[in-house]
Design an enzyme around this catalytic site. Structure first.
Site, short mmCIF file in Angstrom:
data_model
loop_
_atom_site.label_atom_id
_atom_site.label_comp_id
_atom_site.label_asym_id
_atom_site.label_seq_id
_atom_site.Cartn_x
_atom_site.Cartn_y
_atom_site.Cartn_z
N TYR A 1 6.25 -0.96 -6.18
CA TYR A 1 6.39 -0.96 -4.72
C TYR A 1 6.38 -2.38 -4.16
O TYR A 1 7.02 -2.64 -3.13
CB TYR A 1 5.21 -0.19 -4.09
CG TYR A 1 5.45 1.28 -3.91
CD1 TYR A 1 5.84 2.08 -4.96
CD2 TYR A 1 5.25 1.87 -2.66
CE1 TYR A 1 6.03 3.43 -4.79
CE2 TYR A 1 5.44 3.23 -2.47
CZ TYR A 1 5.83 4.00 -3.54
OH TYR A 1 6.02 5.35 -3.36
N LYS B 1 2.68 5.47 -18.54
CA LYS B 1 3.91 5.63 -19.31
C LYS B 1 3.88 4.53 -20.37
O LYS B 1 4.81 3.73 -20.52
CB LYS B 1 5.12 5.53 -18.37
CG LYS B 1 6.45 5.90 -18.99
CD LYS B 1 6.63 7.38 -19.27
CE LYS B 1 7.87 7.62 -20.09
NZ LYS B 1 8.04 9.02 -20.52
N ASP C 1 5.02 12.13 -17.63
CA ASP C 1 5.90 13.31 -17.71
C ASP C 1 5.07 14.54 -18.11
O ASP C 1 5.21 15.62 -17.53
CB ASP C 1 7.09 13.07 -18.66
CG ASP C 1 6.71 12.36 -19.96
OD1 ASP C 1 5.55 11.94 -20.12
OD2 ASP C 1 7.59 12.22 -20.84
N ASP D 1 2.41 8.56 -6.04
CA ASP D 1 3.22 9.08 -4.93
C ASP D 1 3.86 10.40 -5.34
O ASP D 1 3.77 11.41 -4.63
CB ASP D 1 4.31 8.05 -4.58
CG ASP D 1 5.22 8.53 -3.47
OD1 ASP D 1 4.69 9.06 -2.47
OD2 ASP D 1 6.45 8.38 -3.59
N ASP E 1 2.64 14.57 -4.23
CA ASP E 1 3.51 15.57 -3.59
C ASP E 1 3.56 16.83 -4.44
O ASP E 1 3.53 17.96 -3.93
CB ASP E 1 4.94 15.04 -3.40
CG ASP E 1 5.19 14.52 -1.98
OD1 ASP E 1 4.26 13.95 -1.40
OD2 ASP E 1 6.32 14.68 -1.47
C1 LIG Z 1 6.84 6.49 3.14
C2 LIG Z 1 6.48 5.94 1.80
C3 LIG Z 1 6.46 4.44 1.85
C4 LIG Z 1 5.14 6.48 1.27
C5 LIG Z 1 4.90 5.99 -0.15
O1 LIG Z 1 5.83 6.04 -0.98
O2 LIG Z 1 3.78 5.58 -0.43
C6 LIG Z 1 4.95 7.99 1.28
O3 LIG Z 1 5.81 8.64 0.42
C7 LIG Z 1 3.51 8.32 0.95
O4 LIG Z 1 3.27 9.08 0.01
O5 LIG Z 1 2.61 7.85 1.67
MG LIG Z 2 4.85 10.12 -0.78
#
Ligand SMILES: CC(C)[C@H](C(=O)O)[C@@H](O)C(=O)O
Ligand SMILES: [Mg+2]
Ligand SMILES: NC(=O)c1ccc[n+]([C@@H]2O[C@H](COP(=O)([O-])OP(=O)(O)OC[C@H]3O[C@@H](n4cnc5c(N)ncnc54)[C@H](O)[C@@H]3O)[C@@H](O)[C@H]2O)c1
Length: 358
Positions: free
Chosen positions: A135, A190, A223, A247, A251
């Protein structure tokens, strides 16, 4: 105590409004100061993270953040894109430790796309390193490829990197968190392919051997971790990983809780200052419709009370109120299932405020 309120874009505005109402209903005398961030700040001040917004965040005891981003800004130069605001806040405030707890509330077992027995009782914590990795690594950019089979062709590149202190401090955070929970850490890497993540694995192992032999540590490739998260998520307790893997996995983990609208987060620096935001984004597809789930943001506000404002009892009150509301059968569309009552963002906020008073 001062709270910087940065709603941002899309559903950010709708969900933060509900979280602030819930905070205000606690009867505490917090000072709130609002500012634009992301696309909203680009419109009002020409920059996604104006100096005044950053200054406010740095001076506050905590930041309550909504979300930033909208497709209409995708063509802007990167430095002006809304997402730079959240990245800039994390970097400038030194918010290296991101806690993303994935808890499946009993009432929402049916809302997940997974079988009930896989997720009932789930309580895992993703500890995501937040200020390093690909990042932020330099160099990055575009150029004519200098070598290889495609020499001379356009190419783009980013740099994945982690230093020893960055890995050590997030490893300490994860092991200490594990001691207060199930005493188990899965470090996700990884290492079989990437030098950065072989180093990550080596340093996490060293920190473990030197300080935390009482905590069970396992290493897992990312993975496999992605697969195990849906196969047997309850085998995890604390998951520690780098910025990008964290990240993605967070999700994925959100769907174990029923919806991404249920996953709160806390991003902390070494001074207990924190930024609190839902793990999801600005959801342009549902923005302005009044249907976004505000619970991830409300639960992030509870984390703020606990971690930055020394008000653990008030945090407990909010979490209990959320449970009560779910038990009463109210659901925003993302967590709705047969036999429950569909409500919008504001009605969900109303219900949490009402439950606080009970
Ligand atoms: C919007 C983006 C920069 C952010 C990230 O990748 O960290 C988001 O996906 C998160 O999870 O907070
Ligand atoms: Mg995110
Ligand atoms: N921290 C942040 O500010 C942050 C985090 C992630 C994405 N983003 C940005 O948000 C924008 C949209 O990204 P995306 O669509 O990939 O991810 P997203 O998280 O905004 O949305 C993904 C899906 O989840 C749904 N969703 C998200 N939050 C919800 C909620 N509270 N209630 C109900 N449904 C919800 C959305 O409707 C959408 O279908 C992009 O500009 C992205 O960069 C910002």
């Amino acid at each position: 105590m001062k709270i910087a309120v940065l709603p941002g874009d899309g559903i950010g505005k709708e969900i933060v409004a509900q979280a602030v109402r819930v905070l205000q209903a606690l009867g505490e005398s917090f000072e709130y100061e609002w500012a634009d961030v992301g696309g909203a700040a680009y419109e009002s001040a020409g920059h996604p993270l104006p100096e005044a917004t950053l200054k406010l965040a740095m001076e506050s005891d905590a930041v309550l953040f909504g979300a930033v981003g909208d497709w209409k800004y995708d063509k802007l130069e990167r430095a002006l894109r809304p997402e730079q605001a959240i990245l800039g806040l994390r970097k400038n405030m030194g918010l290296f430790a991101n806690f993303r707890p994935a808890i499946c509330y009993e009432e929402l077992v049916g809302a997940s796309s997974l079988k009930p027995e896989i997720i009932a009782g789930l309580d895992i914590l993703i500890v995501r390193e937040l200020t390093g990795d690909i990042y932020f690594g330099q160099p990055r950019g575009r150029r004519a490829s200098p070598d290889g089979a495609f020499a001379g062709a356009d190419e783009a590149f980013d740099t994945m990197r982690y230093s020893r202190p960055e890995i050590e401090r997030i490893a300490h955070v994860a092991f200490q968190a594990a001691r207060k929970r199930g005493n188990k850490v899965a470090s996700v890497d990884k290492a079989n392919v990437l030098e950065t993540f072989q180093f990550w694995k080596d340093v996490v192992t060293e920190v473990h051997e030197a300080h935390y032999v009482d905590v069970k540590l396992e290493h897992m490739y990312v993975d496999n971790a992605a697969m195990q998260l849906v196969k047997a998520p309850k085998n995890f307790d604390v998951v520690v990983t780098g910025n990008m893997f964290g990240d993605i996995l967070s999700d994925e983990a959100s769907m174990l809780t029923g919806s991404i609208g249920m996953l709160p987060s806390a991003s902390l620096n070494d001074r207990k200052q924190g930024l609190y935001e839902p793990s999801h984004g600005s959801a342009p597809d549902i923005a302005g419709k009044g249907v976004a789930n505000p619970l991830a943001t409300i639960l992030s506000a509870a984390m703020m009370l606990r971690f930055s404002l020394d008000k653990a009892e008030q945090a407990d009150r909010i979490e209990a109120a959320v449970k009560k509301v779910l038990a009463s059968g109210l659901r925003t569309p993302d967590i709705w299932s047969e036999g429950t009552t569909k409500v919008g963002t504001e009605a969900m906020g109303d219900a949490v405020v009402a439950a606080l008073a009970q």
